[in-house]
Structures are given as C-alpha cells and as structure tokens.
Write an enzyme that holds these catalytic residues in place. Sequence first.
Site, short mmCIF file in Angstrom:
data_model
loop_
_atom_site.label_atom_id
_atom_site.label_comp_id
_atom_site.label_asym_id
_atom_site.label_seq_id
_atom_site.Cartn_x
_atom_site.Cartn_y
_atom_site.Cartn_z
N GLU A 169 0.87 -1.17 0.00
CA GLU A 169 0.00 0.00 0.00
C GLU A 169 0.91 1.22 0.00
OE1 GLU A 169 -2.79 -0.03 3.25
OE2 GLU A 169 -3.58 1.93 2.66
N ARG A 218 5.11 -13.59 9.74
CA ARG A 218 5.84 -12.33 9.58
C ARG A 218 7.27 -12.48 10.07
NH1 ARG A 218 1.99 -8.10 9.09
NH2 ARG A 218 3.42 -6.36 9.10
N LYS A 231 4.31 0.88 10.02
CA LYS A 231 4.47 2.11 9.24
C LYS A 231 4.01 3.33 10.02
CE LYS A 231 3.27 0.09 5.00
NZ LYS A 231 2.32 0.04 3.93
P1 ATP Z 1 1.55 -1.69 8.02
O1 ATP Z 1 0.48 -2.54 8.67
O2 ATP Z 1 2.64 -1.24 8.93
O3 ATP Z 1 0.99 -0.59 7.17
P2 ATP Z 1 1.57 -3.65 5.99
O4 ATP Z 1 2.12 -4.98 6.22
O5 ATP Z 1 0.09 -3.56 6.01
O6 ATP Z 1 2.28 -2.67 7.00
P3 ATP Z 1 1.66 -3.37 3.16
O7 ATP Z 1 2.14 -2.26 2.32
O8 ATP Z 1 0.22 -3.73 3.09
O9 ATP Z 1 2.07 -3.00 4.64
O10 ATP Z 1 2.56 -4.66 2.95
C1 ATP Z 1 2.87 -5.19 1.69
C2 ATP Z 1 3.17 -6.65 1.84
O11 ATP Z 1 4.30 -6.85 2.70
C3 ATP Z 1 2.01 -7.40 2.45
O12 ATP Z 1 1.77 -8.55 1.66
C4 ATP Z 1 2.47 -7.74 3.83
O13 ATP Z 1 1.89 -8.92 4.29
C5 ATP Z 1 3.99 -7.86 3.65
N1 ATP Z 1 4.70 -7.61 4.91
C6 ATP Z 1 4.65 -6.49 5.64
N2 ATP Z 1 5.38 -6.62 6.76
C7 ATP Z 1 5.91 -7.87 6.74
C8 ATP Z 1 6.77 -8.61 7.63
N3 ATP Z 1 7.20 -8.08 8.76
N4 ATP Z 1 7.12 -9.85 7.27
C9 ATP Z 1 6.69 -10.37 6.12
N5 ATP Z 1 5.89 -9.75 5.25
C10 ATP Z 1 5.49 -8.51 5.55
MG MG Z 2 -1.49 -3.33 4.82
#
Ligand code: ATP
Ligand code: MG
Length: 593
Positions: free
Chosen positions: A60, A295, A305
Amino acid sequence: MSAAAKPTPAPANFLRTVIEQDLAAGTYDGRHFGGSPGDAAHHAAGAVDPARIRTRFPPEPNGYLHVGHAKSICLNFGLARDFGGICHLRFDDTNPEKEEQEYVDAIVEMVRWLGFDWETGGTSHLYYASNYFDFMYRAAETLIERGLAYVDEQTPEQMRANRGDFSTPGTDSPFRSRTPAENLTRFREMRDGLHADGAMVLRAKIDMASPNINLRDPALYRIKRAHHHNTGDRWCIYPMYTYAHPIEDALEGITHSFCTLEFEDQRPFYDWLLGQLADAGLLARPCPKQVEFGRLNLTYVITSKRKLKALVDEKIVTGWDDPRMPTLAGLRRRGYTPAAVRRMADDTGASKTNIWLDYAVLEQCLRDDLEGQAPRAMAVIDPVPLVLTNWSELFGAEHREPCHAPAHPQHPAWGLRQFSLGPEVWIERDDFAEVPPKGFFRLFPGNKVRLKYGMVIECTGCEKDAEGRITRVLATVVPDTKSGTPGADAVKVKGNITWVGVHDAVATELRLYDRLFREAQPDAGDRDFREALNPDSLRVTRGWLEPSLAGWPAERHVQFERHGYFVSDRKDHRADAPVFNRVTGLKDGWGGK
Ligand code: ATP
Ligand code: MG
C-alpha cells in the site's frame, strides 16, 4: 549466532512445497493470460500463460518499505523466479486517504534496489489496484443482482452491535431483505454522490451466524469523498481492502497470493468472493489461492508504518532514509547491501509462525558480503597527534617516507594504496595510555609499537593542556625497522596501530551510528517505543582518512582497518567534503565498537 557459522542446507520454506504440489497436480495448467489484467473473457481470449505461476508483491503506497517488506519481496519475486513464474509489483492503492506519489516512487526504487524487476518479454507487470475500480464496481452490481450483496443503512454502532462476537451469533440487519432492484438503486445513488459519507455501506450477504466473524456480511464498499492520487475525484465510493484484494489477484491471473498470518481468517471470504464472481462468469478459473506465512520481525527494530511515520514526523530521525531507520531506504543509506538483505530473507525461509530474528544475524549477513568487496583503508576516528621527535635528526624535517598496503588482502589485483610517513601523524586517542591497564600493548611511555605498514616507534611521553587533556603523544622512531625492509623483524613488538600522516590526511565528517532502540522489542506490549530510544544512536565527529580515499565517490564501502565498515553517505558526501557513515563493526557486539 553467526550466520557465517550456520550450515547451509536450504532453509525450510513450506511455500515451496505448496507450489511444487500445485505444479505436480497441474492445478494451474492450461490457464490463459490475456497479456494484461482483466476479466474472464479477456483472459480466455489470450494464450496459455507462459508463466508457470504468478505471484505479486502488493504494497500500500502509504509509507516507505521496511525490512519486513523485504521478506515479502524476496519471497514473492524469489519463488516466481525459482519456479519459472512471474511476480507482479502491484500498488494496493484502493484507500484514497493516506496514499501519495512520493511513496509509489520510493517503493519502485527500493524493489529495484533489492535486485528485482517486473519486466518480462517486453511487458511491464507493474499494476495499480485503482485501475480496477470499474471492474470492482461492476462485480458489486453483479453480486447485488444475484442477491449476494445489499446496501445497509444501519449506523456503524448498530452494525457493530449486531455483528455479535465469538460466542454470540450476529443479528440480521433490517435492510438485509431488500430486493436486488432496491439495492441496485441505492448502490447507484451511493456512487452518484446522493448520500453523505458513512450514511450506508454495501455488504456481502453471507451468514450473520457464521462462526467466522469475517463471514458475517462483511462491508464491500463505503462512501468517502476523498481525492485519489490516481483516479482523482471520479469516485466517492471506495472498495474495502478485503473485497478489493481477492479481485486484484484474480484480474491479474495470480496463482499464489502469499500474505501474512493475520489474513488467515479472511481466507474463507477470499474464496467465497472469487467463487461467486467466477460462477457469475466475471472472473477466470482456476481462482488464485491465498496462502499465509509468518511475519518476520527483527529485534531492536519497529516495523509498523504508523510508528515509523511518527519517528519521521516528530523529527526523532532526519527522514524516512535516516541511516538508523529499518526502512530499505534507511538501510541502504546506512550501507546495507541488497545481497545482505536478500541473504537474510532467504536464510529465514517461510513458516506458519511469526518469527523474531536477532538483528545480529542481519549484521553478520552484511559483514559476510562486505568482507570480500570493501577495500581497506586507515582512518583515525578520535584523533590525537603523535610527534616523532627524532624524525628531523634521522631523515631531515622535510623527508616523507613512502609506505604502501594492499587495497584488499584477498585481491592482489586491486593493487596497493600509497601514503607516507612524516614527523607528525594522527593516531587514535585510546591507542595511548599514560598508565597502561593490564594487557595493554599499544602506546605507553617506554613501550614500542609498529605504526602499521610503517616503522617501529618507542613512546617517550605526552603533553597536556591546562585541563589535563592530552594534546600530543611523543615518540621516537626506531631506525631501520620499516615494514618490508630486511630490518623490519629485528625489533619485536606486540602492538600494531593505525595512523594517518598529518601532512597527507584527508579531513572527514564521521557519522557513528548505533541502534535506534535500546530494547530488543521496543514496542512490545503497550509500551511507548519512544521510551526505548537509544540516546547515543548517533555521534557526529570529525576524523582523518589516509590519502587513498581522496576523491572517493558517494555510496562506496570501505573497511577502516580495526574499526569496521563505513560507507560514504549517498546524499551528503562530496569528493571535497567527505562524509562517512559507520555501517557496522568488524565483529558482533552492541554497535560493533
Ligand atoms: P503496516 O500494517 O505497517 O501498514 P503492511 O504490512 O500492512 O504494513 P503493506 O504495504 O500492506 O504493509 O505490505 C505489503 C506486503 O508486505 C504485504 O503482503 C504484507 O503482508 C507484507 N509484509 C509487511 N510486513 C511484513 C513482515 N514483517 N514480514 C513479512 N511480510 C510482511
Ligand atoms: Mg497493509
């Protein structure tokens, strides 16, 4: 634990098994791909998909990528590469409120930096979910027409109350039994801006008594008058993430939709929605499959984020690319290499549980990568002058003794670094002790050491200012002891110290970075991560470099002998005004000092 010391069998990665089984079973054989994302008819008109699998990385664009995203990038792009597939880079930009072009650009840059790309056979597989809004709208009308969705005018409070909880089934909304025709009219009114933000939502009609709360008529569309970075003001209704994401996957012909564990409870809805839209002939079969993995969390780092943005907004760090940030932009500026980040991701495999990885493992991946490729140099970080009081007498005041050292001990082809010794040199303040502690082999009155690659000297004392601070260390050269000459071994010394000639030293700014947080889990529980900040995470100082680093380009690594790895700052370094960031020490240890 040292990553270097670990054995190297392939790490457990159950996602590979899932793919292997699907390939063996022919689950996705004969799928068509229309050359671009599209509905069932579009793909049916295309050729059989040359990609054996399709995966996607769907960020995102509401912030910078961090080290957790690197895990997802390496998994999705890496698995596609390993299995003859294609990985799409998709901006999941269905939420208009927090998304910005700045983030889109930064994400593209960092995925490329990590070494991946999305161009295959002249096609760019970079997609924006917001380009699917028309289809999503059409799919919503189809669900309504088939009696599978309805417009609900309950207040958010009523909706929450009627959803029930784990032990109580939900209660049907009074609007649930509206006819498809009525729902269609209302939904079009929503789209046409006839209702206020939040006045009503479109919901799936599934089962208010389902044990899985996510199946109790989840919301599909909401009214939100917000400007969108791609579609401008064209829409005042936006799809919910849980509705949008499965559709995005299906339109792109994704076979395996890998996501993190928290989406496990959403999988039944994912399958329900795609099944319904495929039955309606809108989406191609076979439908994509969602598979959840654990994760990756790193100690001493936060990866939310929202919290990272707070660090930037509150100016606790200088920006998203501050070298202390766990963003990929920050890691890059700190001096992390793409290979080190990929290695960390690959070595941790994939499993069904969230994992905590020690930050030291990432640091060791970096050392392993830099060891063979960073040229060596001498630098003095906390300088004090050392005066060789018999220099003039032995050689004449103007004499400079040429010295050299290999640019890299394992790469003779890289040649020699040249520098010279004179009557005054910079040494590290802590290489001298007036009263030596036990086991101290460096400079103290009466002791002999070698100036590395130079001559043996004997310490005779020091000078101090009024406050008692040492201003100069004094020594005499022991004649005929130059490194590489026949007399070099005549005088045995236990200490070998690094130095830089005052006459040919290059002045530099040094940014000595340390971990941003003192605690392994800075935001564990309810703790405010600000309380775990390390007050010494950055020390800016000035030091001296050997002349081989004169004119050094930006973003180039070097190992300062005895000190560790440094990199010239990619933003602030200038050939005539150097700025070096400390990347990591030579050995594991807090801050590597
Ligand atoms: P936040 O909740 O902090 O905004 P997010 O995980 O929702 O972070 P996205 O931009 O939606 O952020 O993430 C893109 C992809 O990266 C998603 O498929 C998410 O599952 C993956 N991802 C994010 N953080 C991790 C992590 N710590 N380990 C593995 N995959 C991750
Ligand atoms: Mg997200």
